[in-house]
Scaffold this motif. Structure first.
Motif, PDB file in Angstrom:
ATOM      1  N   ARG A  86     -18.380 -37.314 -40.148  1.00  0.00           N
ATOM      2  CA  ARG A  86     -19.621 -38.004 -39.766  1.00  0.00           C
ATOM      3  C   ARG A  86     -20.726 -37.736 -40.787  1.00  0.00           C
ATOM      4  O   ARG A  86     -21.536 -38.615 -41.098  1.00  0.00           O
TER       5      ARG A  86
ATOM      6  N   ASN B 222     -20.096 -39.932 -43.726  1.00  0.00           N
ATOM      7  CA  ASN B 222     -20.441 -41.315 -43.376  1.00  0.00           C
ATOM      8  C   ASN B 222     -21.955 -41.535 -43.425  1.00  0.00           C
ATOM      9  O   ASN B 222     -22.425 -42.587 -43.877  1.00  0.00           O
TER      10      ASN B 222
ATOM     11  N   SER C 285     -12.623 -40.458 -35.370  1.00  0.00           N
ATOM     12  CA  SER C 285     -13.639 -40.845 -34.380  1.00  0.00           C
ATOM     13  C   SER C 285     -13.148 -40.609 -32.956  1.00  0.00           C
ATOM     14  O   SER C 285     -13.873 -40.869 -31.997  1.00  0.00           O
TER      15      SER C 285
END
Length: 264
Positions: A147, A150, A195
């Motif tokens: 994350r 990202n 995810s």
């Protein structure tokens, strides 16, 4: 600490001390005139050499005999065979240079040169700064790290991740890693798994199994004890240490700017 003790068992049954525990008070029976004089000289030299530090207690350490340097699990440690002690800590010279960190960086360079980069899963543009990443699909900190990457990518701060899967910690990691490597779009499959998505059926294939075996060899060559582990530049970063990751990336960026653009 349990990981550290397991990684050092090959040395001997030893007593562990920390770097802060290496300075200990002597007992009254240890305080002979010769020892007191030697300790006074050593304390005076210590204060003269490291003038930026304030010392409180000073006395003989439990170590005896010569001290040797070793590497275990990507970390530098020091071993005193005569007194059977291991020290996990940092050694600094009189100029304030962290000698332990320099040794770890040198070790990282050797390990990085031995990696089979063709077997890695590459995520990110080819021209971006390269990061070697050892990860586990079932590791919550690895998912948090994904994350983080990202969010940096969304801000235009791209890196190229060379990913190696670590499959010896969680029982379902190998199957999920092979599924990613066998997918037609491995990057999309990677993001789905990380995810939290659980496919109805995990893919298997000979090529994915072979690449995963090479990842296992890479894990052994680097000597990992946990995930995530990153190699950024010439530095090994254990765990999702966001501040350390950003500091290292910024340091590399400054070096690149100082060097200027590559020549023709």
């Amino acid at each position: 600490m349990e990981e550290e003790m397991r990684s050092a068992k090959w040395l001997a049954p030893v007593a562990l001390i920390t770097s802060s525990g290496a300075i200990a008070q002597s007992t009254p029976q240890d305080r002979s005139p010769d020892l007191n004089a030697a300790a006074a000289d050593a304390q005076r030299q210590l204060r003269q050499t490291f003038t930026n530090l304030e010392f409180e207690d000073f006395g003989p350490a439990p170590l005896k005999g010569p001290l040797y340097q070793a590497s275990a699990g990507g970390r530098i440690l020091y071993y005193a065979p005569e007194s059977e002690h291991i020290i996990f800590g940092a050694v600094y010279d009189s100029s304030g240079v962290n000698i332990t960190a320099l040794s770890q960086d040198q070790s990282a360079r050797k390990r990085l040169s031995s990696l089979d980069k063709e077997s890695a899963l590459a995520i990110g543009p080819a021209g971006a700064r390269q990061v070697v990443e050892f990860t586990d699909p079932d590791c919550p900190y690895c998912r948090a790290l994904d994350r983080f990457w990202n969010s940096r990518a969304a801000a235009g701060k791209m890196v190229r991740r060379l990913i190696y899967f670590v499959t010896g910690i969680h029982p379902g990691a190998a199957a999920k890693a092979e599924h990613i490597l066998c997918s037609k779009d491995p990057e999309t499959a990677f993001r789905a798994i990380y995810s939290g998505h659980q496919p109805d059926q995990l893919l298997t294939c000979p090529d994915g199994a072979a690449r995963l075996a090479k990842h296992g060899s890479a894990v052994k060559s680097v000597g990992l004890t946990g995930t995530p582990t990153l190699i950024i530049g010439e530095k090994i970063i254990s765990g999702f240490a966001q501040g350390e990751i950003e500091t290292q990336l910024e340091g590399i960026s400054r070096k690149t700017q100082a060097l200027g653009p590559p020549g023709p």
